[in-house]
Design a protein around this motif. Structure first.
Motif, short mmCIF file in Angstrom:
data_model
loop_
_atom_site.label_atom_id
_atom_site.label_comp_id
_atom_site.label_asym_id
_atom_site.label_seq_id
_atom_site.Cartn_x
_atom_site.Cartn_y
_atom_site.Cartn_z
N VAL A 202 0.86 -1.19 0.00
CA VAL A 202 0.00 0.00 0.00
C VAL A 202 0.89 1.24 0.00
CG1 VAL A 202 -1.90 1.19 1.12
CG2 VAL A 202 -1.72 -1.30 1.29
N ILE A 203 0.72 2.07 -1.01
CA ILE A 203 1.51 3.29 -1.18
C ILE A 203 0.61 4.50 -0.95
CG2 ILE A 203 2.98 4.61 -2.77
CD1 ILE A 203 3.38 1.97 -4.32
N LEU A 204 1.10 5.45 -0.19
CA LEU A 204 0.39 6.72 -0.03
C LEU A 204 1.18 7.81 -0.73
CD1 LEU A 204 -2.21 7.81 1.37
CD2 LEU A 204 -0.69 8.72 3.13
N GLU A 205 0.50 8.56 -1.58
CA GLU A 205 1.13 9.63 -2.36
C GLU A 205 0.56 10.98 -1.95
OE1 GLU A 205 2.15 10.26 -7.03
OE2 GLU A 205 0.02 10.11 -6.50
N VAL A 206 1.45 11.95 -1.70
CA VAL A 206 1.05 13.31 -1.35
C VAL A 206 1.68 14.26 -2.36
CG1 VAL A 206 1.08 15.11 0.41
CG2 VAL A 206 0.88 12.71 1.09
N THR A 207 0.86 15.09 -2.99
CA THR A 207 1.34 16.03 -4.01
C THR A 207 0.72 17.40 -3.76
OG1 THR A 207 -0.42 15.19 -5.46
CG2 THR A 207 1.80 14.33 -5.81
N CYS A 208 1.32 18.43 -4.36
CA CYS A 208 0.84 19.80 -4.23
C CYS A 208 0.32 20.29 -5.58
CB CYS A 208 1.95 20.72 -3.73
SG CYS A 208 2.43 20.39 -2.02
N TRP A 209 -0.78 21.08 -5.53
CA TRP A 209 -1.46 21.51 -6.76
C TRP A 209 -1.83 22.98 -6.66
CZ3 TRP A 209 -2.57 17.74 -10.59
CH2 TRP A 209 -2.30 16.42 -10.20
N GLN A 210 -1.95 23.58 -7.83
CA GLN A 210 -2.54 24.91 -7.97
C GLN A 210 -3.82 24.76 -8.78
OE1 GLN A 210 0.34 27.56 -9.75
NE2 GLN A 210 0.93 28.41 -7.78
N VAL A 211 -4.91 25.27 -8.23
CA VAL A 211 -6.21 25.19 -8.90
C VAL A 211 -6.58 26.60 -9.36
CG1 VAL A 211 -8.64 24.59 -8.68
CG2 VAL A 211 -6.90 23.20 -7.51
N GLU A 212 -6.73 26.74 -10.68
CA GLU A 212 -7.10 28.03 -11.27
C GLU A 212 -8.23 27.82 -12.27
OE1 GLU A 212 -3.66 29.68 -13.04
OE2 GLU A 212 -2.55 29.93 -11.15
N HIS A 213 -9.33 28.57 -12.06
CA HIS A 213 -10.48 28.52 -12.96
C HIS A 213 -10.99 27.09 -13.14
CE1 HIS A 213 -9.50 32.67 -13.85
NE2 HIS A 213 -8.30 32.31 -14.24
N GLY A 214 -11.01 26.37 -12.04
CA GLY A 214 -11.55 25.02 -12.08
C GLY A 214 -10.60 23.96 -12.61
N ARG A 215 -9.40 24.34 -13.01
CA ARG A 215 -8.42 23.36 -13.52
C ARG A 215 -7.26 23.27 -12.53
NH1 ARG A 215 -7.11 23.97 -19.78
NH2 ARG A 215 -6.24 21.92 -19.25
N ARG A 216 -6.74 22.08 -12.36
CA ARG A 216 -5.65 21.88 -11.40
C ARG A 216 -4.36 21.58 -12.13
NH1 ARG A 216 -7.87 16.23 -8.69
NH2 ARG A 216 -7.40 14.83 -10.44
N TYR A 217 -3.27 22.10 -11.56
CA TYR A 217 -1.95 21.96 -12.15
C TYR A 217 -1.00 21.40 -11.09
CZ TYR A 217 -4.03 25.14 -15.56
OH TYR A 217 -4.87 25.73 -16.48
N LEU A 218 -0.30 20.35 -11.45
CA LEU A 218 0.65 19.73 -10.52
C LEU A 218 1.88 20.60 -10.39
CD1 LEU A 218 1.53 17.25 -8.81
CD2 LEU A 218 2.50 16.29 -10.92
N MET A 219 2.31 20.85 -9.17
CA MET A 219 3.51 21.64 -8.92
C MET A 219 4.72 20.70 -8.90
SD MET A 219 2.14 24.39 -6.11
CE MET A 219 3.48 25.49 -6.52
N GLY A 220 5.81 21.15 -9.49
CA GLY A 220 6.96 20.28 -9.70
C GLY A 220 8.01 20.28 -8.61
N ASN A 221 7.83 21.06 -7.55
CA ASN A 221 8.82 21.09 -6.48
C ASN A 221 8.77 19.77 -5.72
OD1 ASN A 221 10.50 21.63 -4.29
ND2 ASN A 221 9.87 23.77 -4.17
N GLN A 222 9.81 18.96 -5.87
CA GLN A 222 9.80 17.62 -5.29
C GLN A 222 9.98 17.62 -3.79
OE1 GLN A 222 12.36 14.89 -7.41
NE2 GLN A 222 12.11 16.00 -9.32
N LYS A 223 10.37 18.73 -3.19
CA LYS A 223 10.52 18.78 -1.74
C LYS A 223 9.18 18.71 -1.01
CE LYS A 223 14.83 21.44 -1.80
NZ LYS A 223 15.51 22.68 -1.33
N PHE A 224 8.10 18.93 -1.74
CA PHE A 224 6.78 18.93 -1.13
C PHE A 224 5.90 17.81 -1.67
CE2 PHE A 224 8.42 23.24 -0.87
CZ PHE A 224 8.24 23.53 0.47
#
Length: 272
Positions: A202-224
């Motif tokens: 079982v793997i748990l994945e945590v990522t950071c996103w920016q949501v603008e105008h209903g669309r989400r974009y994955l942030m590339g900073n791997q420290k987070f």
């Protein structure tokens, strides 16, 4: 060791020369005229081959499911961890993968820049439900350890089922839960479909996103962002592992004699 400087670089065997890549540079080395292996090195090579094949199976099953970027050292790190699982087998002359020893993969991180503790401030748990599926419970989070520029934190669970024989693997993912990065979140549960009769990582994945105008974009900073094995669940059906007996020894075992007791008569059945 020579460096490749031509425009067309290659990896692999070309005549009596082998090309390989380390990081962003390409090198050359000549093939040895003769390779001599001791019995121990042959055994080690066989074990490494078993671990490498299973590692490739796991990576292929996860292809396209994880958002985190896999580093160049992941292959060696995963193969090394699987080799450690294989070497724990003390039942067979030729070592095999034993289901209970896969617990050694717990806390294996698919990212090197950050582990799960640096991006998730709570401890999660994973269990099988009555249907055999995986339920991952995430407690309430008061403050997220997210990228300062992120608007949301995405949390998702992935389950990799290793079938019997450990030559095949299947992976599935839960729906991603998007949490606002600047607000506390309540506890929730992620459900992943899984086969109840397989060893399941079982793997748990945590990522950071920016949501603008209903669309989400994955942030590339791997420290987070991080992806880590939080649990290895055993199959519900018992996996029978036969113990190999020692080879037959021509040395005869001592015969057990009955104690001599006065008045004791032992009758043997007569053959007709």
């Amino acid at each position: 060791m020579a460096t490749q400087t031509s425009l067309l670089k290659f990896t692999g065997k070309l005549g009596n020369v082998i090309g390989y890549r380390v990081g962003k540079k390409y090198y050359l080395r000549s093939m040895p005229e003769e390779v001599r292996q001791s019995s121990r090195s042959k055994v080690s090579s066989r074990h490494f081959g078993q671990a490498s094949r299973l590692g490739a199976t796991v990576r292929h099953a996860l292809h396209g499911l994880l958002h985190v970027k896999q580093d160049n050292k992941l292959i060696n790190r995963l193969n090394g961890s699987l080799l450690g699982v294989l070497r724990q087998d003390d039942l067979h002359r030729q070592k095999r993968f034993i289901p209970r020893y896969f617990r050694g993969l717990e806390r294996f991180c698919f990212t090197t820049h950050a582990d799960l503790a640096k991006v998730l401030p709570v401890d999660v748990s994973a269990v099988r439900n009555a249907d055999g599926n995986i339920e991952v419970t995430v407690p309430a989070i008061l403050k997220h350890l997210a990228n300062p520029r992120a608007t949301h934190v995405g949390i998702r669970a992935v389950a990799v089922g290793l079938e019997r024989g450990f030559t095949k693997a299947e992976a599935a993912a839960s729906e991603m839960v998007m949490l606002k990065a600047d607000e506390p979140s309540a506890a929730f549960t992620l459900t992943v479909p899984a086969d109840r009769n397989t060893v399941t990582c079982v793997i748990l994945e945590v990522t950071c996103w920016q949501v603008e105008h209903g669309r989400r974009y994955l942030m590339g900073n791997q420290k987070f962002m991080a992806a880590q094995i939080i649990a290895v669940l055993q199959p519900e059906a018992a996996v029978v592992v036969r113990e190999e007996h020692a080879p037959y020894s021509p040395q005869r075992q001592p015969r057990m004699e009955l104690p001599v007791m006065p008045g004791l008569v032992i009758h043997h059945p007569q053959r007709e």
